[in-house]
Scaffold this active site. Structure first.
Site, PDB file in Angstrom:
ATOM      1  CG  ASN A   7       3.388   2.911  -1.768  1.00  0.00           C
ATOM      2  OD1 ASN A   7       4.387   2.856  -1.052  1.00  0.00           O
ATOM      3  ND2 ASN A   7       2.815   1.815  -2.239  1.00  0.00           N
ATOM      4  CD  GLU A  34       4.516  -0.995  -0.404  1.00  0.00           C
ATOM      5  OE1 GLU A  34       5.193  -1.972  -0.040  1.00  0.00           O
ATOM      6  OE2 GLU A  34       4.678  -0.417  -1.495  1.00  0.00           O
ATOM      7  CG  ASP A 151       0.019   1.481  -4.781  1.00  0.00           C
ATOM      8  OD1 ASP A 151      -0.426   1.311  -5.936  1.00  0.00           O
ATOM      9  OD2 ASP A 151       1.076   0.962  -4.377  1.00  0.00           O
ATOM     10  CG  ASN A 153      -0.226  -2.265  -6.727  1.00  0.00           C
ATOM     11  OD1 ASN A 153       0.801  -1.919  -7.314  1.00  0.00           O
ATOM     12  ND2 ASN A 153      -0.237  -2.559  -5.437  1.00  0.00           N
ATOM     13  CG  ASP A 222       0.436   5.852  -6.501  1.00  0.00           C
ATOM     14  OD1 ASP A 222       0.416   5.268  -5.405  1.00  0.00           O
ATOM     15  OD2 ASP A 222       1.313   5.672  -7.378  1.00  0.00           O
ATOM     16  CG  ASP A 251       8.655   2.179  -5.341  1.00  0.00           C
ATOM     17  OD1 ASP A 251       8.098   2.639  -4.318  1.00  0.00           O
ATOM     18  OD2 ASP A 251       8.568   0.978  -5.655  1.00  0.00           O
ATOM     19  CG  HIS A 252       4.435   4.474  -5.208  1.00  0.00           C
ATOM     20  ND1 HIS A 252       3.286   4.136  -5.898  1.00  0.00           N
ATOM     21  CD2 HIS A 252       5.024   3.295  -4.882  1.00  0.00           C
ATOM     22  CE1 HIS A 252       3.184   2.826  -5.979  1.00  0.00           C
ATOM     23  NE2 HIS A 252       4.237   2.292  -5.376  1.00  0.00           N
TER      24      HIS A 252
END
Length: 263
Positions: A7, A34, A151, A153, A222, A251-252
């Site tokens: 991501n 993303e 991802d 989530n 992930d 942030d990933h």
């Protein structure tokens, strides 16, 4: 064969990171989430220069998924058949010559976040996951050599959470979300990371706030799932932490699976 999911949290911002990591790690297949780019702005030429073919499904500002590969990409499917969703979250493709012993079916997912337990977005997430489950059941029937990554989530269990008590029944860690993920696994998929790493403390996402990465306050959300037909080919799975240390990092960070490629 090295397969990765990342991501990137805006490909426009993170393209230099992607180019750098691909040059260093040399993955054969990369699923991106993303991307946050309309299709007309996808950096096809830059990725071709890096050695990758690409297929993508994007929209401005939000969501967006892409599959990059060194081998030919075909049988591309955008979204889920019969589900008219304006959010660009699902992209499927066959990497390699269809029908060949080396071809893999790749499904790239950017799972709905869900906002908070009990919200409308949370209900949408659970409904979306149910639709994805039906879609994947058909995919694995048609394509036994299936890799589902992205991802999700969802942190699969408490080993994947830095503070299980604080996150207990919160979004990303709630029982209904974890049950939905287990139903996806029940169609004949396995979490490749857990084939090689049983302990906790391994994360793929860290908040930008409160020094979360430095303090390793993260979640493993992930995932690279593989079908039973590919399980014996799995050789190694890991999380690449280094890109999270780079300036203006996502942030990933990438999660990677290595498959034996001569079977």
């Amino acid at each position: 064969m090295k397969i990765a999911s990342w991501n990137v949290n805006s490909l426009n911002v993170r393209l230099p990171h992607l180019e750098r990591w691909c040059a260093e790690a040399r993955p054969d297949i990369v699923a991106l989430q993303e991307t946050k780019l309309e299709d007309a702005k996808f950096p096809v030429a830059a990725l071709e220069a890096a050695g990758y073919r690409s297929v993508y499904s994007g929209q401005k500002t939000y969501n967006g998924v892409a599959i990059l590969a060194r081998a030919p990409i075909g049988e591309v499917e955008h979204g889920i058949a019969g589900f008219d969703d304006p959010q660009r979250r699902v992209l499927s493709a066959t990497v390699g010559e269809p029908g060949s012993a080396q071809a893999l079916r790749i499904v790239n997912l950017y799972v709905v976040n869900g906002q908070s337990v009990g919200s409308e977005k949370y209900a949408y997430k659970l409904d979306w996951l149910a639709k994805v489950g039906a879609f994947l059941a058909e995919e694995i029937r048609r394509h036994p050599r299936l890799v589902v990554m992205g991802d999700f989530n969802i942190a699969p269990d408490d080993r994947d959470v830095h503070d299980p008590a604080a996150w207990h029944e919160q979004v990303l860690c709630s029982t209904p979300e974890r049950d939905a993920l287990r139903r996806l696994l029940d169609i004949g998929l396995v979490d490749s990371f857990r084939l090689f790493n049983e302990d906790g403390g391994h994360y793929s996402w860290w908040d930008y706030r409160q020094g979360a990465f430095r303090r390793n306050l993260g979640l493993r959300i992930d995932l690279v799932l593989v079908s039973d037909a590919l399980r014996a080919r799995c050789r190694r799975a890991w999380i690449e932490r280094e890109p999270r240390t780079w300036e203006r990092a996502s942030d990933h960070t990438p999660v990677v699976l290595e498959l034996e490629d001569d079977c």
